[in-house]
Write an enzyme that holds these catalytic residues in place. Structure first.
Site, PDB file in Angstrom:
ATOM      1  N   GLU A   1       0.812  -1.229   0.000  1.00 16.20           N
ATOM      2  CA  GLU A   1       0.000   0.000   0.000  1.00 16.20           C
ATOM      3  C   GLU A   1       0.842   1.275   0.000  1.00 16.20           C
ATOM      4  OE1 GLU A   1      -2.712  -0.629   3.290  1.00 16.20           O
ATOM      5  OE2 GLU A   1      -3.550  -2.412   2.359  1.00 16.20           O
TER       6      GLU A   1
ATOM      7  N   GLU B   1      -6.130 -10.675  -1.304  1.00 11.95           N
ATOM      8  CA  GLU B   1      -7.007 -10.471  -0.132  1.00 11.95           C
ATOM      9  C   GLU B   1      -8.474 -10.438  -0.556  1.00 11.95           C
ATOM     10  OE1 GLU B   1      -5.656  -7.104   2.231  1.00 11.95           O
ATOM     11  OE2 GLU B   1      -3.556  -7.622   1.893  1.00 11.95           O
TER      12      GLU B   1
END
Ligand code: 9MR
Length: 304
Positions: A120, A225
């Site tokens: 991220e 995810e």
């Protein structure tokens, strides 16, 4: 290219739930496990240069007992990061980051299929996210991180992982451009992790093209995810749309040869979603009683 797994994340507190462990350990369902929290910086190096590995060992032991592969998640992330307040000069932070990566990756050397080296690092508009790493080291931190990870375990595939890079857009383009640049510099990036935190009825139609674009760089793609959330209560129309959405994700992975596997995040009962998006959840192919939903057959149909 061969698909390597359909997998699941898990976390240590969940491992006391026998019904859940039976499902998690069923290798007909899951060929891979990702520790949801226990390999993060706060769990492994809560105090500088003091490393604790008991929680990750418990998850690794379970996966290895079952014969499941393990994705390591994650080495360099702005969150769950005890050193996030900074106050270091460039050279000091580089050595802290290299030391963290080296110690953690060396510890599990040979036992981890993929490492999410970076997690991220972009804003939604594709600019660099503000973090102690970017703010102190600048654009050099990704290359330094990947090189340290490669040196510590040459057999692990090294990934950069993010959300909202599922379909095309500014953030995906930033990921594409950075990986291209890193590869041109000889930085050992093996794969792009597409988190795929998706919303029912709102799954990007550009996923397959986007993943093919990533793959054209010569790297693997892992869906890391996956969850497709909806607003509670989950009604029949929502569940049916969710099944279509899951089918589209699985089909896109099948159609992109370098998409090597799909992992879903925690089951609803242990999901992070209702805490972050109040009123939403039911994102997985099993309900909270671990009964399969329509999405389960849709995924199985797409994968077989
Ligand atoms: O699943 C994790 C949850 O248990 C933690 O409370 C949360 C805290 O940041 O992190 C969750 O996992 C995140 C993952 O590591 C990276 N992508 C987003 C996930 C959800 O926040």
């Amino acid at each position: 290219m061969e698909k390597l797994y359909f997998g699941s994340a898990t976390d240590n507190p969940e491992l006391t739930d026998a019904q859940y462990c039976t499902l998690l350990s069923n290798t007909k369902e899951f060929g891979q496990i990702t520790p949801g929290n226990s390999m993060k910086w706060d769990a492994t190096e809560g105090t500088r240069n003091t490393f604790t590995f008991a929680k990750d060992e418990a998850i690794l032991a379970l996966a290895e007992r079952n014969g499941q592969k393990v994705r390591g998640h994650t080495l360099v992330w702005h969150s769950q990061l005890p050193i996030s307040n900074g106050g270091f000069d460039n050279a000091t932070l580089i050595s802290i980051m290299e030391n963290h990566i080296t110690e953690v990756v060396k510890k599990w050397k040979g036992r981890i299929l993929h490492w999410d080296v970076l997690n991220e690092i972009f804003n939604e508009d594709g600019t660099w996210r503000s973090s102690v790493f970017y703010n102190t080291i600048g654009e050099a931190f990704p290359g330094i991180a990947f090189r340290a990870a490669r040196a510590a375990d040459p057999s692990a595939k090294l990934y950069i992982n993010d959300y909202n890079i599922d379909g095309t857009g500014a953030k995906s383009t930033a990921m594409y451009n950075l990986v291209k640049k890193l590869l041109a510099e000889g930085v050992p990036v093996d794969g792009i992790g597409v988190q795929a935190h998706l919303i029912v009825g709102n799954v990007p139609s550009t996923m397959q093209n986007n993943w093919a674009r990533f793959a054209s760089l010569g790297v693997d793609i892992a869906i890391t995810e996956l969850g497709i959330r909806m607003t509670f209560p989950a009604d029949a129309a929502g569940l049916s749309q969710q099944a279509d959405d899951y089918k589209n994700v699985a089909t896109a992975c099948i159609n992109v040869p370098r998409c090597i596997g799909i992992s879903r995040f925690h089951p609803y009962k242990y999901s992070w979603i209702p805490a972050i998006f109040p009123g939403q959840g039911a994102a997985l192919p099993w309900d909270e009683d671990m009964v399969v939903k329509p999405a389960y057959a849709a995924i199985a149909g797409a994968l077989t």
